[in-house]
Each structure stands twice: as structure tokens, then as C-alpha cells.
Design an enzyme around this catalytic site. Sequence first.
Site, mmCIF file in Angstrom:
data_model
loop_
_atom_site.group_PDB
_atom_site.id
_atom_site.type_symbol
_atom_site.label_atom_id
_atom_site.label_comp_id
_atom_site.label_asym_id
_atom_site.label_seq_id
_atom_site.Cartn_x
_atom_site.Cartn_y
_atom_site.Cartn_z
ATOM 1 N N GLY A 1 0.605 -1.207 -0.041
ATOM 2 C CA GLY A 1 0.047 -0.038 -0.070
ATOM 3 C C GLY A 1 1.048 1.299 0.069
ATOM 4 O O GLY A 1 0.450 2.490 0.297
ATOM 5 N N ASN B 1 6.329 4.908 -11.230
ATOM 6 C CA ASN B 1 5.753 3.898 -10.891
ATOM 7 C C ASN B 1 4.076 4.335 -11.120
ATOM 8 O O ASN B 1 3.405 5.025 -10.239
ATOM 9 C CB ASN B 1 5.929 3.555 -9.545
ATOM 10 C CG ASN B 1 5.147 2.121 -9.337
ATOM 11 O OD1 ASN B 1 4.527 1.715 -10.161
ATOM 12 N ND2 ASN B 1 5.533 1.489 -7.916
ATOM 13 N N CYS C 1 1.399 0.521 -9.561
ATOM 14 C CA CYS C 1 1.007 -0.297 -8.471
ATOM 15 C C CYS C 1 -0.469 -0.544 -8.428
ATOM 16 O O CYS C 1 -1.360 -0.049 -8.665
ATOM 17 C CB CYS C 1 1.257 0.750 -7.224
ATOM 18 S SG CYS C 1 0.681 -0.300 -5.529
ATOM 19 N N LYS D 1 7.387 2.393 -15.286
ATOM 20 C CA LYS D 1 7.131 1.138 -14.976
ATOM 21 C C LYS D 1 5.729 0.689 -15.445
ATOM 22 O O LYS D 1 4.787 1.390 -14.944
ATOM 23 C CB LYS D 1 7.467 0.711 -13.691
ATOM 24 C CG LYS D 1 7.234 -0.556 -13.015
ATOM 25 C CD LYS D 1 7.956 -0.968 -11.583
ATOM 26 C CE LYS D 1 7.746 -2.307 -11.252
ATOM 27 N NZ LYS D 1 8.599 -2.549 -10.206
ATOM 28 N N ILE E 1 7.587 -6.210 -15.537
ATOM 29 C CA ILE E 1 6.505 -5.913 -15.411
ATOM 30 C C ILE E 1 6.467 -5.571 -13.604
ATOM 31 O O ILE E 1 7.024 -5.998 -12.943
ATOM 32 C CB ILE E 1 5.288 -6.703 -15.528
ATOM 33 C CG1 ILE E 1 5.832 -8.343 -14.813
ATOM 34 C CG2 ILE E 1 5.333 -7.029 -17.113
ATOM 35 C CD1 ILE E 1 4.878 -9.467 -15.313
ATOM 36 N N GLY F 1 10.032 -12.580 -11.548
ATOM 37 C CA GLY F 1 10.096 -13.848 -10.952
ATOM 38 C C GLY F 1 11.372 -14.299 -11.405
ATOM 39 O O GLY F 1 11.821 -15.451 -11.240
ATOM 40 N N GLY G 1 13.423 -8.982 -7.399
ATOM 41 C CA GLY G 1 12.367 -8.661 -6.422
ATOM 42 C C GLY G 1 12.206 -9.848 -5.370
ATOM 43 O O GLY G 1 12.883 -9.904 -4.234
HETATM 44 O O1 RRO Z 1 3.296 -0.635 -2.129
HETATM 45 C C1 RRO Z 1 2.796 -1.432 -2.910
HETATM 46 O O2 RRO Z 1 1.536 -2.227 -2.385
HETATM 47 C C2 RRO Z 1 2.951 -2.056 -4.118
HETATM 48 C C3 RRO Z 1 3.533 -1.098 -5.187
HETATM 49 BR BR1 RRO Z 1 4.081 0.513 -4.932
HETATM 50 C C4 RRO Z 1 3.774 -1.691 -6.616
HETATM 51 O O3 RRO Z 1 4.178 -0.874 -7.348
HETATM 52 N N1 RRO Z 1 3.413 -3.035 -6.654
HETATM 53 C C5 RRO Z 1 3.267 -3.633 -5.710
HETATM 54 O O4 RRO Z 1 2.966 -4.819 -6.049
HETATM 55 N N2 RRO Z 1 3.050 -3.294 -4.385
#
Ligand code: RRO
Length: 313
Positions: free
Chosen positions: A76, A133, A136, A172, A198, A252, A273
Site C-alpha cells: 500500500g 511507478n 501499483c 514501469k 512488469i 520472477g 525482487g
Molecule cells: O506498495 C505496494 O503495495 C506495491 C507497489 Br508501490 C507496487 O508498485 N507494486 C506492488 O506490487 N505493491
Amino acid sequence: MRTTSPDLRVDLCRVRLPNPLVLASGILGTSAQLLERVARCGAGAVTTKSCGPVPRTGHPNPTVIDWGHGLINAVGLPNPGVEAEVEIIAVARELLAPLGVPLIASIFADTVAGFAAVAERISAARPDLIEINISCPNVAAELGRPFALDAVSAAQVTAAVRAATELPIIVKLSPNVTDIVAIARAVEGAGADAIAAINTLGPGMVIDVESGRPILANRVGGVSGPAIRPIAVRCVYDICTAVNVPVVGIGGVSCGRDAVEMLMAGATAVGVGSAVYRGGPEVFGRIRDELAEWMSAHGYTSLSDFRGIAHER
Ligand code: RRO
């Protein structure tokens, strides 16, 4: 006979990376010291957790779970706000400079003008690149539909940030669209210097079958890790057929073989990640060494020897 080790260096928007592995945004990117630690462990570039105009707490716990084939998260967008982030970036720059590892500042906002304002302010701290970004998947209820979901709004954000900074910008993208290529073309046309693809897939949901309740407090979240890699590879492959800007392939990747696959799809650099969440920052050294070993075993001396070869017929 002595063989020379392969050259893993790569240029991303005229910024030199010692190797193509990039710490993806959202994992360990919350302090200068953590970013330095990841760089010392072998990352070729590091990305901060996305930062917005003002501080945000993010969603309540649980926000991340390992569901067995990867992660699901609804963090979030917790972040200290751009003013505090400028301080973090200034310290991170000092720590990273001697290591030769560039810094990517990731930003978000809920309006086009907000993106431009955050980009302008963050640029004063001189990160090497800015990641926009727009994808999200976890904050639509508060911040609105992600800009990455349609080409027009993705291009509007890109153009506004383009006008607000001279630093290279990476946009992104989201996999949660029917035509990611159209969105990639739109952001390239609006001035993106690179594309990251992605962000997480979904939203998805994992239910605890004993309590009968969704596990994430937010109920739904973005899915990442090995299960989404084929989707990421397809997105990177398709985007690379359509645009001329470099692509950071994310999704992944957890071993040298996976990095090779992203590069063969056409990626210039490779984000990591979820694998860091599972294996710690040491995964960077491991993936880097596995990539180098694979290249040696196949007679490749540089990444350009096999980048994009999956496109050859
Ligand atoms: O913070 C998040 O919940 C979050 C972000 Br900003 C994002 O770009 N991608 C994601 O899976 N979670």
C-alpha cells in the site's frame, strides 16, 4: 588455459551498470544503508521504494505473504514523502558512488501534476535515473485507477515528468492490461528513456482455509515471483519488438538462467525482487555469478552477444 571472465557491464540510458541485475522497487529500498548493502552484495543498480508527495503509512498487516510459488503483497505504498526521500537519496548517493552502483529513484503520485512535482523535487537529490511507478495494483481505492492501465494517461504522466526533469526516466508498466505494447509505444512517444516491465500481476487473493478469510488485510494484492515469470518474459519480448528504448525486465527472476531468459527476450537489464525477499540480498552475487558461468559455458563474452536472440527466426 586461462579464460577471461565475461563482461557483464551494461549501459542503461547512458548510465553504466557493473552488471545487469537491478534491485526492483519495493524490496529493501527504504534506507540508504539497505541500498548500500544490496549493492555490496552484487546488484548492478538499486531502486528505492516508490515515494510520493506526502508521507503514507500503507496498508495494515499482513501485507506480504509467501504463498508457495511466489509472493502476494498489498503493502500500500508506505513511504516517508518526497522531502524525507530527498535526504535518503542524498545519503545513498554518497554510499553507492564508491561502489559504482547507480541509484534509481522510484516515484508515484495520484495526479499527473503530482508526478511532475515529485519528479522535480527528487531530481534535486541527483539520483542516476527516475522510475515512474504508474502501475501499483494495490491502491486504486485511495489513489484511483493506475495510470498504466491506459495508453493516454500513461503518456500524460510520462510527458509531464519528461518536462519536469532532465534525468533519464524509466516508466514501469503493468501486466494487467490487454495490450501492453500499445502502452509501451505511448510512453516511448511521450519521452520515456526506458521501460520497466512488469509490476505485479493481479490483483490476486489467497484465503486461509481454516478461518475462511483472505490472508492479506487488504484482501487482494499483487502477485510476484516464479509463477509470473513466463508472463513477464512475454511482456518484455513483445515490448522489445515494438519500441527502441531499453527495457528493464522484471518478474520472477531468481537464478542466472532466469536472467539469461530475460536478456534473450530483449531486456537490457533485469530486475530482481521477490527472490530477495526469500533469499536475502546475497541472491545478487549468486545470480551474477551464475549468469557469468552460463556465458562462459556458452562462449559468450558480453551480454550483447545474446541479448534479444529469442527474436531471431
Ligand atoms: O506498495 C505496494 O503495495 C506495491 C507497489 Br508501490 C507496487 O508498485 N507494486 C506492488 O506490487 N505493491
